[in-house]
Design a protein around this motif. Structure first.
Motif, mmCIF file in Angstrom:
data_model
loop_
_atom_site.group_PDB
_atom_site.id
_atom_site.type_symbol
_atom_site.label_atom_id
_atom_site.label_comp_id
_atom_site.label_asym_id
_atom_site.label_seq_id
_atom_site.Cartn_x
_atom_site.Cartn_y
_atom_site.Cartn_z
ATOM 1 N N PHE A 238 0.832 -1.212 0.000
ATOM 2 C CA PHE A 238 0.000 0.000 0.000
ATOM 3 C C PHE A 238 0.867 1.263 0.000
ATOM 4 N N GLY A 239 2.096 1.094 -0.488
ATOM 5 C CA GLY A 239 2.946 2.259 -0.730
ATOM 6 C C GLY A 239 3.420 2.981 0.516
ATOM 7 N N ALA A 240 3.499 2.249 1.647
ATOM 8 C CA ALA A 240 3.941 2.898 2.888
ATOM 9 C C ALA A 240 5.462 2.886 2.982
ATOM 10 N N LYS A 241 5.975 3.782 3.804
ATOM 11 C CA LYS A 241 7.399 3.815 4.129
ATOM 12 C C LYS A 241 7.554 3.661 5.640
ATOM 13 N N VAL A 242 8.739 3.224 6.063
ATOM 14 C CA VAL A 242 8.980 3.037 7.497
ATOM 15 C C VAL A 242 9.499 4.332 8.111
ATOM 16 N N LEU A 243 8.811 4.791 9.150
ATOM 17 C CA LEU A 243 9.250 5.966 9.909
ATOM 18 C C LEU A 243 10.163 5.563 11.055
ATOM 19 N N ALA A 244 9.845 4.435 11.701
ATOM 20 C CA ALA A 244 10.566 4.075 12.922
ATOM 21 C C ALA A 244 10.436 2.582 13.193
ATOM 22 N N TYR A 245 11.485 2.032 13.802
ATOM 23 C CA TYR A 245 11.433 0.671 14.350
ATOM 24 C C TYR A 245 11.552 0.773 15.867
ATOM 25 N N ASP A 246 10.714 0.024 16.565
ATOM 26 C CA ASP A 246 10.801 -0.044 18.032
ATOM 27 C C ASP A 246 10.871 1.336 18.682
ATOM 28 N N GLY A 247 10.137 2.275 18.104
ATOM 29 C CA GLY A 247 10.051 3.612 18.705
ATOM 30 C C GLY A 247 11.138 4.572 18.272
ATOM 31 N N GLN A 248 12.148 4.104 17.536
ATOM 32 C CA GLN A 248 13.272 4.984 17.178
ATOM 33 C C GLN A 248 13.191 5.369 15.703
ATOM 34 N N PRO A 249 12.933 6.669 15.411
ATOM 35 C CA PRO A 249 12.796 7.125 14.026
ATOM 36 C C PRO A 249 14.077 6.901 13.213
ATOM 37 N N LEU A 250 13.889 6.658 11.921
ATOM 38 C CA LEU A 250 15.015 6.439 11.010
ATOM 39 C C LEU A 250 15.532 7.774 10.481
ATOM 40 N N GLU A 251 16.810 7.780 10.096
ATOM 41 C CA GLU A 251 17.388 8.951 9.416
ATOM 42 C C GLU A 251 16.716 9.135 8.062
ATOM 43 N N ASP A 252 16.526 7.997 7.345
ATOM 44 C CA ASP A 252 16.061 8.065 5.962
ATOM 45 C C ASP A 252 14.756 7.277 5.827
ATOM 46 N N VAL A 253 13.646 7.979 5.685
ATOM 47 C CA VAL A 253 12.367 7.271 5.604
ATOM 48 C C VAL A 253 12.028 6.860 4.173
ATOM 49 N N THR A 254 12.857 7.241 3.212
ATOM 50 C CA THR A 254 12.515 6.969 1.812
ATOM 51 C C THR A 254 13.139 5.671 1.309
ATOM 52 N N ALA A 255 13.926 5.022 2.153
ATOM 53 C CA ALA A 255 14.644 3.819 1.722
ATOM 54 C C ALA A 255 13.658 2.749 1.243
ATOM 55 N N PRO A 256 14.001 1.996 0.182
ATOM 56 C CA PRO A 256 13.127 0.906 -0.246
ATOM 57 C C PRO A 256 13.040 -0.162 0.842
ATOM 58 N N LEU A 257 11.893 -0.836 0.905
ATOM 59 C CA LEU A 257 11.665 -1.802 1.970
ATOM 60 C C LEU A 257 11.818 -3.221 1.449
ATOM 61 N N TYR A 258 12.385 -4.062 2.270
ATOM 62 C CA TYR A 258 12.423 -5.474 1.934
ATOM 63 C C TYR A 258 11.080 -6.092 2.314
ATOM 64 N N ALA A 259 10.755 -7.228 1.707
ATOM 65 C CA ALA A 259 9.485 -7.894 2.011
ATOM 66 C C ALA A 259 9.714 -9.403 2.003
ATOM 67 N N PRO A 260 8.994 -10.193 2.809
ATOM 68 C CA PRO A 260 8.071 -9.652 3.799
ATOM 69 C C PRO A 260 8.829 -8.998 4.945
ATOM 70 N N MET A 261 8.185 -8.044 5.566
ATOM 71 C CA MET A 261 8.770 -7.407 6.726
ATOM 72 C C MET A 261 8.231 -8.132 7.947
ATOM 73 N N LEU A 262 9.131 -8.611 8.794
ATOM 74 C CA LEU A 262 8.709 -9.385 9.959
ATOM 75 C C LEU A 262 8.542 -8.462 11.163
ATOM 76 N N LEU A 263 7.431 -8.616 11.842
ATOM 77 C CA LEU A 263 7.196 -7.859 13.073
ATOM 78 C C LEU A 263 7.054 -8.880 14.198
ATOM 79 N N GLY A 264 8.118 -9.031 14.960
ATOM 80 C CA GLY A 264 8.161 -10.044 16.009
ATOM 81 C C GLY A 264 7.403 -9.593 17.245
#
Ligand code: CU
Length: 464
Positions: A238-264
């Motif tokens: 759905f064309g989303a980007k990652v802002l943060a993992y585990d509460g910590q924002p990323l420097e670069d939110v435009t990076a391409p995402l790998y899939a599937p993304m695992l959320l443990g």
């Protein structure tokens, strides 16, 4: 055993249009404390026609009330225990004073039935966190004792209408739709992949529909509150980007995402999405995608100004050339390599393992020993080299600190090595993490598949 197919089958019966599930607001006492009561509750987990579930909840709601603060705020919570057993609250991912970390038996005495405990701490990071019971967590979290804790930036980057908390849990329900209490503590779960459910909820509801406005930017704060389930997601769909993992924002939110993304289990994932058409959150590990939340997109004003992204929190950078390196060999469980295991200072026999339920170990030691697994001075960089010598994946959580994953065997590590407080590790994998041990006290390192933690994958280290 309940399979993932069952998860799909049971949940496939749903599909009713529901409204966006509201989260409860906290109630402040006259002295500025937020009173949170842990107690038994009757709730319908699937829909109004199914049998009641006997859950344990905070303030009678699932998830518990959302605690909201601004970075640098002092949070004061009075936990009132109306349960029939002792409890305590851990503030997951918050780098706070050790005596407020809420680990029964390590950082505080458990709060007895009928008693209270006052938590009082300053929040150092803005982001998506959560709180949950930390006494017999395998039992208390499975029954519903958890809630979201959101810390806003000084100037929040998304307004209230564009900032959505999405707490995901998988429950194990019986055929009548009620929560399955009898299977809690099942040693089969403890020795395999943990307690997996067969019913997914979002903010306590089954496949809710949330309304979004077309062309406007939204922050979706996903929290995996399941005891043991790893969710396979793909925000690319759905064309989303990652802002943060585990509460910590990323420097670069435009990076391409790998899939599937695992959320443990215990992990969080903040996404930014600017929807053009309807979409769903889907779990992708089964034969076909399983939809667990639906987003209906209506005409809106559209985004008129550029999206503002949260900035990274100021965390101390590990100094790898001066690091103290500790190796952790994870063993045990079904189909695992047999090693001699020590529990409370005694070598366990097979019979002892069955009796005590201690079937996993770190470096041959099951659960908390009297002495810390390691001790470091405050400010030292720690590298943990963790080897998964078991047949299962695990979700490893460090208390009181965030770390960078610096190496992962068989996989590429993202260039910017995002901060995390919980990392996944697959069978036979070696993962190295690094952090500055800047927070004095006794801190847990454990598997957040809560049955694994109870069955031995639990240790502690000392800082300062
Ligand atoms: Cu585990």
């Amino acid at each position: 055993m309940i399979t993932r197919r069952r998860l799909l089958g049971v949940a496939g019966a749903s599909g009713m249009l529901a409204t966006a599930p509201a989260l409860f607001d906290v109630a402040f006492a006259a002295d500025g404390y937020i009173n949170i009561t842990a107690g038994p509750s009757k709730t319908k987990l699937i829909n109004a026609d199914t049998a009641d579930s006997a859950l344990w909840l905070y303030d009678n709601s699932t998830p518990g009330p959302e605690i909201r603060a601004t970075i640098g705020d002092r949070i004061k919570v009075r936990l009132i225990n109306n349960l029939e057993e002792p409890t305590s609250i851990h503030w997951h991912g918050l780098r706070i004073a050790n005596e407020m970390d809420g680990v029964s038996g390590l950082t505080q005495e458990p709060v007895m039935p009928g008693e209270q405990f006052e938590y009082n701490f300053v929040v150092p990071d803005a982001g998506t966190f959560w709180y949950h019971a930390h006494n017999k967590s395998w039992n208390q979290v499975a029954r519903g004792l958890y809630g979201p804790l959101i810390v806003d930036e000084q100037k929040p980057t998304f307004d209230k209408d564009h900032d959505l908390t999405i707490v995901i849990d998988d429950w194990r329900v019986k055929n009548d739709g009620s929560f399955d209490i009898e299977s809690l503590g099942n040693l089969m779960d403890w020795s395999h992949g943990g307690r997996l459910g067969n019913w997914l909820t979002v903010n306590g509801e089954s496949r809710p529909t949330l309304e979004l406005k077309r062309g406007e930017a939204y922050r979706l704060r996903l929290i995996n509150a399941a005891n043991a389930r790893i969710l396979d997601l793909d925000p690319n769909r759905f064309g989303a980007k990652v802002l943060a993992y585990d509460g910590q924002p990323l420097e670069d939110v435009t990076a391409p995402l790998y899939a599937p993304m695992l959320l443990g289990p215990a992990q969080r994932l903040d996404l930014v999405v600017i929807p053009e058409e309807n979409f769903a959150l889907e779990e992708l590990s089964g034969d076909r995608p399983f939809e667990f939340a639906y987003f209906q997109v209506k005409d809106g004003a559209g985004t008129t100004e550029p999206v503002r992204y949260p900035r990274p929190n100021p965390l101390p950078e590990p100094e790898l050339d001066k690091a103290k390196v500790f190796e952790i060999d994870m063993t045990g469980g079904a189909m695992g390599r047999f090693t001699e295991t020590v529990y409370k200072g005694q070598v366990l026999s097979n019979e002892d393992m069955r009796r005590t339920g201690q079937i996993w170990a770190f470096n041959g030691v099951a659960n908390l020993a009297d002495d810390p697994f390691f001790s470091v001075q405050q400010g030292e960089t720690v590298v943990l080299a963790v080897k998964n010598d078991t047949a299962f994946a695990h979700a490893m959580h460090v208390h009181g600190h965030h770390f960078r994953v610096i190496e992962r065997s068989g996989a590429t590590v993202d260039d910017d090595k995002p901060w995390r407080d919980t990392f996944l590790i697959g069978p036979d994998q070696v993962v190295k993490i690094a952090f500055v041990a800047d927070n004095p006290g006794k801190w847990l390192f454990h598997c957040h598949m809560l049955e694994h933690a109870a069955a031995g994958m639990n240790t502690w280290f000392q800082v300062g």
